[in-house]
Design an enzyme around this catalytic site. Structure first.
Site, mmCIF file in Angstrom:
data_model
loop_
_atom_site.group_PDB
_atom_site.id
_atom_site.type_symbol
_atom_site.label_atom_id
_atom_site.label_comp_id
_atom_site.label_asym_id
_atom_site.label_seq_id
_atom_site.Cartn_x
_atom_site.Cartn_y
_atom_site.Cartn_z
ATOM 1 C CB CYS A 273 -2.484 4.524 3.649
ATOM 2 S SG CYS A 273 -3.456 3.352 2.701
ATOM 3 C CB SER A 274 -0.882 1.194 6.911
ATOM 4 O OG SER A 274 -0.016 2.278 7.112
ATOM 5 C CB CYS A 275 -5.022 -0.129 2.689
ATOM 6 S SG CYS A 275 -5.664 1.546 2.804
ATOM 7 C CB CYS B 164 -0.928 0.003 1.214
ATOM 8 S SG CYS B 164 -2.112 1.361 1.133
#
Length: 209
Positions: A113-115, A110
Site C-alpha cells: 500500500c502506501s503506509c 510499503c
C-alpha cells in the site's frame, strides 16, 4: 475495460488515505466555489511534503544524534520516544526506528500500500506510492539507491523494511562527520526527508542550502 482497478491491492491503498480523502474533499469544495486556485493547493501540498512534514522527523533524528539516551529509547520503543516530542500518528500506529551504520543501510518501502509515517514525515512523496518503487526497492535496492544518486560501497549491506498499516519505519541516517559541535537545530537541517526513508543520506555540513 473492466474494473480491474478495484482489485484488492487498491482497496488496501485506501487505508492510509483517511486524511488525504478529507484534504481532497476540501480541495474540491474550495475549488468548486472558486475560493482557491488548484495551483495554490499544489504549493500547499508541496510545503507539507518537503518542508513542514519532515521537520518533525528531522528533530527526532537530531535528538538521537545528540543524545545517546534518546537514541537508546528510540531503538527500544520508537513510538514512545517520538510521542515524547509531541509527534504521534492519529491512528496510533506503531513506529520503529532503524539505524544506519557503517555496515548497514536501511531503506523503507510499503509493498502492499502506501503506509508512511505521517506524524514524522508529513505527506508521502509521489514516487513512494508508485508501483515501480514499491516492487524495485525490494528486488534491487542498490539500483534504486543509485537512481536517487546514492552510491554505497559494495560491502555495505542494504536492509529493506516493509511497512504496514500497523508499523511504520523511520530511518535514522548516519551522523555526518564534522558536526561534533553542532546544535540540534543545526543537525536537524542536515536531515532530509529521503534520508529518513533511506533513499538518501544526511547532508554534509557544506551542503545545507
Amino acid at each position: 475495460m473492466g474494473d480491474h482497478h478495484h482489485d484488492r491491492e487498491h482497496d488496501h491503498d485506501n487505508h492510509y488515505s483517511d486524511m488525504q480523502a478529507r484534504v481532497r474533499a476540501l480541495e474540491t469544495l474550495l475549488t468548486e466555489k472558486g475560493l482557491i486556485d488548484p495551483a495554490a493547493i499544489d504549493a500547499i501540498v508541496e510545503t507539507y511534503e518537503t518542508r513542514i512534514g519532515p521537520r518533525n522527523g528531522a528533530a527526532v533524528v537530531a535528538k538521537a544524534w545528540a543524545e545517546p539516551d534518546f537514541a537508546d529509547w528510540l531503538k527500544r520503543d520508537a513510538t514512545a520516544a517520538i510521542a515524547s516530542l509531541g509527534f504521534t500518528g492519529r491512528q496510533g500506529e506503531h513506529m520503529r526506528a532503524v539505524f544506519n551504520t557503517p555496515e548497514t543501510h536501511n531503506i523503507v518501502v510499503c509493498t502492499l500500500c502506501s503506509c508512511y509515517p505521517w506524524a514524522v514525515l508529513g505527506l508521502p512523496p509521489v514516487w513512494y506510492k508508485a508501483p515501480a518503487y514499491r516492487s524495485r526497492a525490494v528486488i534491487d535496492p542498490r539500483g534504486v539507491l543509485t537512481e536517487f544518486g546514492v552510491q554505497l560501497p559494495e560491502q555495505k549491506k542494504i536492509r529493506v523494511w516493509d511497512s504496514t498499516a500497523e508499523l511504520r519505519y523511520l530511518v535514522v541516517p548516519e551522523r555526518p562527520a564534522g558536526t561534533e559541535d553542532y546544535s540540534q537545530e543545526e543537525l536537524a537541517a542536515l536531515v532530509t526527508r529521503n534520508s529518513m526513508i533511506g533513499t538518501g543520506l544526511a547532508l554534509l555540513p557544506g551542503e545545507v542550502a
